[in-house]
Design a protein around this motif. Sequence first.
Motif, PDB file in Angstrom:
ATOM      1  N   THR A   1       0.820  -1.208   0.000  1.00 11.49           N
ATOM      2  CA  THR A   1       0.000   0.000   0.000  1.00 11.49           C
ATOM      3  C   THR A   1       0.857   1.262   0.000  1.00 11.49           C
ATOM      4  O   THR A   1       1.841   1.364   0.727  1.00 11.49           O
ATOM      5  CB  THR A   1      -0.908   0.022   1.244  1.00 11.49           C
ATOM      6  OG1 THR A   1      -1.624  -1.214   1.321  1.00 11.49           O
ATOM      7  CG2 THR A   1      -1.908   1.173   1.168  1.00 11.49           C
ATOM      8  N   ARG A   2       0.469   2.221  -0.838  1.00 14.84           N
ATOM      9  CA  ARG A   2       1.070   3.556  -0.823  1.00 14.84           C
ATOM     10  C   ARG A   2      -0.062   4.575  -0.841  1.00 14.84           C
ATOM     11  O   ARG A   2      -0.947   4.494  -1.704  1.00 14.84           O
ATOM     12  CB  ARG A   2       1.972   3.778  -2.051  1.00 14.84           C
ATOM     13  CG  ARG A   2       3.199   2.910  -2.097  1.00 14.84           C
ATOM     14  CD  ARG A   2       4.211   3.445  -3.118  1.00 14.84           C
ATOM     15  NE  ARG A   2       3.718   3.372  -4.478  1.00 14.84           N
ATOM     16  CZ  ARG A   2       3.913   2.330  -5.300  1.00 14.84           C
ATOM     17  NH1 ARG A   2       4.573   1.259  -4.873  1.00 14.84           N
ATOM     18  NH2 ARG A   2       3.455   2.354  -6.532  1.00 14.84           N
ATOM     19  N   ASN A   3      -0.052   5.495   0.081  1.00 15.23           N
ATOM     20  CA  ASN A   3      -1.113   6.499   0.064  1.00 15.23           C
ATOM     21  C   ASN A   3      -0.731   7.674  -0.840  1.00 15.23           C
ATOM     22  O   ASN A   3       0.323   7.661  -1.497  1.00 15.23           O
ATOM     23  CB  ASN A   3      -1.464   6.955   1.481  1.00 15.23           C
ATOM     24  CG  ASN A   3      -0.302   7.635   2.195  1.00 15.23           C
ATOM     25  OD1 ASN A   3       0.653   8.110   1.579  1.00 15.23           O
ATOM     26  ND2 ASN A   3      -0.376   7.673   3.511  1.00 15.23           N
ATOM     27  N   PHE A   4      -1.579   8.684  -0.881  1.00 15.83           N
ATOM     28  CA  PHE A   4      -1.375   9.820  -1.773  1.00 15.83           C
ATOM     29  C   PHE A   4      -0.024  10.490  -1.533  1.00 15.83           C
ATOM     30  O   PHE A   4       0.708  10.796  -2.485  1.00 15.83           O
ATOM     31  CB  PHE A   4      -2.510  10.838  -1.580  1.00 15.83           C
ATOM     32  CG  PHE A   4      -2.386  12.062  -2.431  1.00 15.83           C
ATOM     33  CD1 PHE A   4      -2.958  12.112  -3.688  1.00 15.83           C
ATOM     34  CD2 PHE A   4      -1.687  13.182  -1.975  1.00 15.83           C
ATOM     35  CE1 PHE A   4      -2.836  13.251  -4.481  1.00 15.83           C
ATOM     36  CE2 PHE A   4      -1.559  14.324  -2.758  1.00 15.83           C
ATOM     37  CZ  PHE A   4      -2.133  14.358  -4.019  1.00 15.83           C
ATOM     38  N   GLU A   5       0.301  10.737  -0.269  1.00 19.80           N
ATOM     39  CA  GLU A   5       1.526  11.454   0.048  1.00 19.80           C
ATOM     40  C   GLU A   5       2.773  10.662  -0.353  1.00 19.80           C
ATOM     41  O   GLU A   5       3.758  11.230  -0.837  1.00 19.80           O
ATOM     42  CB  GLU A   5       1.581  11.786   1.544  1.00 19.80           C
ATOM     43  CG  GLU A   5       0.564  12.829   1.972  1.00 19.80           C
ATOM     44  CD  GLU A   5       0.740  14.161   1.231  1.00 19.80           C
ATOM     45  OE1 GLU A   5       1.899  14.547   0.987  1.00 19.80           O
ATOM     46  OE2 GLU A   5      -0.278  14.801   0.901  1.00 19.80           O
ATOM     47  N   GLU A   6       2.732   9.355  -0.183  1.00 15.46           N
ATOM     48  CA  GLU A   6       3.873   8.516  -0.578  1.00 15.46           C
ATOM     49  C   GLU A   6       4.026   8.499  -2.094  1.00 15.46           C
ATOM     50  O   GLU A   6       5.142   8.564  -2.628  1.00 15.46           O
ATOM     51  CB  GLU A   6       3.693   7.108  -0.029  1.00 15.46           C
ATOM     52  CG  GLU A   6       3.852   7.038   1.480  1.00 15.46           C
ATOM     53  CD  GLU A   6       3.352   5.742   2.071  1.00 15.46           C
ATOM     54  OE1 GLU A   6       3.956   5.275   3.054  1.00 15.46           O
ATOM     55  OE2 GLU A   6       2.361   5.180   1.562  1.00 15.46           O
ATOM     56  N   GLN A   7       2.897   8.410  -2.802  1.00 15.79           N
ATOM     57  CA  GLN A   7       2.939   8.426  -4.260  1.00 15.79           C
ATOM     58  C   GLN A   7       3.404   9.798  -4.756  1.00 15.79           C
ATOM     59  O   GLN A   7       4.121   9.895  -5.757  1.00 15.79           O
ATOM     60  CB  GLN A   7       1.562   8.096  -4.831  1.00 15.79           C
ATOM     61  CG  GLN A   7       1.566   7.749  -6.311  1.00 15.79           C
ATOM     62  CD  GLN A   7       2.272   6.428  -6.602  1.00 15.79           C
ATOM     63  OE1 GLN A   7       2.306   5.531  -5.772  1.00 15.79           O
ATOM     64  NE2 GLN A   7       2.825   6.286  -7.792  1.00 15.79           N
ATOM     65  N   LYS A   8       3.013  10.831  -4.048  1.00 16.93           N
ATOM     66  CA  LYS A   8       3.421  12.190  -4.403  1.00 16.93           C
ATOM     67  C   LYS A   8       4.934  12.347  -4.303  1.00 16.93           C
ATOM     68  O   LYS A   8       5.563  12.985  -5.165  1.00 16.93           O
ATOM     69  CB  LYS A   8       2.720  13.201  -3.492  1.00 16.93           C
ATOM     70  CG  LYS A   8       3.089  14.645  -3.743  1.00 16.93           C
ATOM     71  CD  LYS A   8       2.332  15.570  -2.797  1.00 16.93           C
ATOM     72  CE  LYS A   8       2.755  17.018  -2.955  1.00 16.93           C
ATOM     73  NZ  LYS A   8       1.977  17.912  -2.054  1.00 16.93           N
ATOM     74  N   ARG A   9       5.544  11.782  -3.271  1.00 18.29           N
ATOM     75  CA  ARG A   9       7.002  11.881  -3.121  1.00 18.29           C
ATOM     76  C   ARG A   9       7.709  11.182  -4.274  1.00 18.29           C
ATOM     77  O   ARG A   9       8.714  11.683  -4.806  1.00 18.29           O
ATOM     78  CB  ARG A   9       7.434  11.286  -1.771  1.00 18.29           C
ATOM     79  CG  ARG A   9       7.095  12.176  -0.589  1.00 18.29           C
ATOM     80  CD  ARG A   9       7.846  11.757   0.652  1.00 18.29           C
ATOM     81  NE  ARG A   9       7.369  10.489   1.184  1.00 18.29           N
ATOM     82  CZ  ARG A   9       6.368  10.376   2.046  1.00 18.29           C
ATOM     83  NH1 ARG A   9       5.716  11.454   2.473  1.00 18.29           N
ATOM     84  NH2 ARG A   9       6.001   9.188   2.499  1.00 18.29           N
ATOM     85  N   ILE A  10       7.211  10.012  -4.665  1.00 13.28           N
ATOM     86  CA  ILE A  10       7.790   9.292  -5.802  1.00 13.28           C
ATOM     87  C   ILE A  10       7.654  10.123  -7.076  1.00 13.28           C
ATOM     88  O   ILE A  10       8.609  10.295  -7.843  1.00 13.28           O
ATOM     89  CB  ILE A  10       7.095   7.923  -5.987  1.00 13.28           C
ATOM     90  CG1 ILE A  10       7.402   7.010  -4.803  1.00 13.28           C
ATOM     91  CG2 ILE A  10       7.533   7.271  -7.295  1.00 13.28           C
ATOM     92  CD1 ILE A  10       6.598   5.723  -4.797  1.00 13.28           C
TER      93      ILE A  10
END
Length: 263
Positions: A109-118
């Motif tokens: 699982t990756r939430n919005f903020e984690e995906q945003k950093r990527i």
Amino acid sequence: MKNLLFFFIFIILFNCNKNIEAKNTVKAELEHEVEDKVEDKVDAKDEIKIDKDFLLGKFDYKTHLDFIKVDSKLSSKVLFLQKETYVAFLKMHTVAKAEEINLIIISGTRNFEEQKRIWNRKWEKYKNLSPVERAEKIMEYSSMPATSRHHWGTDLDLNNLNNSYFDSGEGEKIYDWLVKNANDYGFYQVYNDKISGRTGYNLERWHWSYLPLASKYLKSYNSQISYDDISGFDGAEYADNLKSIQDYVNGISENAKKFEIKK
């Protein structure tokens, strides 16, 4: 002689059937054993409330009641999955291991903020390109925040993030096993090759989606989410132009689409 030949053929076929039955029995016993061990991990409620924040990954899965931490022995780092996804994976992992196939989760699982950093890191990496070209380059393998299936806790990456790894040796054995068996546990490779005309992300042999849940979320995503909801990161304004919902969120394999239709 004919009778003797028929007798030997009968014995061979009889033993083959016995071996298949024995293998199926062991498989059923292993799956049942996993059910006994993890039955307390799944809540009694039938459905998870599907709201927009959930679909967009705007929540904390670490405190969400429907998510659970993956055993460190089964993952390469600290990861979380939806409980139902995890139970299905445990069943698959147990049977695979009995057949000398070791499945390791390297991303869950990756939430919005984690995906945003990527996303923002790659946006900076490709700054020499035009904005649309930058987004297209990133979207060969990575999703815009608010459009990733990894938000839902239903999708996982297994063993290696390079397609070439699965071309030979241990990687080839793992991939062949998954192609043959993963669907039995609800896991489908959603990003296959594009020979059939599939749009969106490139081939990802490592990415497997638990469709009994993910298919419900995709249906809800298409009914609730618009391009107005995709914002808050570099290049978000190009989501509509790049058809990130039509071509990427919905750019899944024919096999996965058939599952959606059946449901």
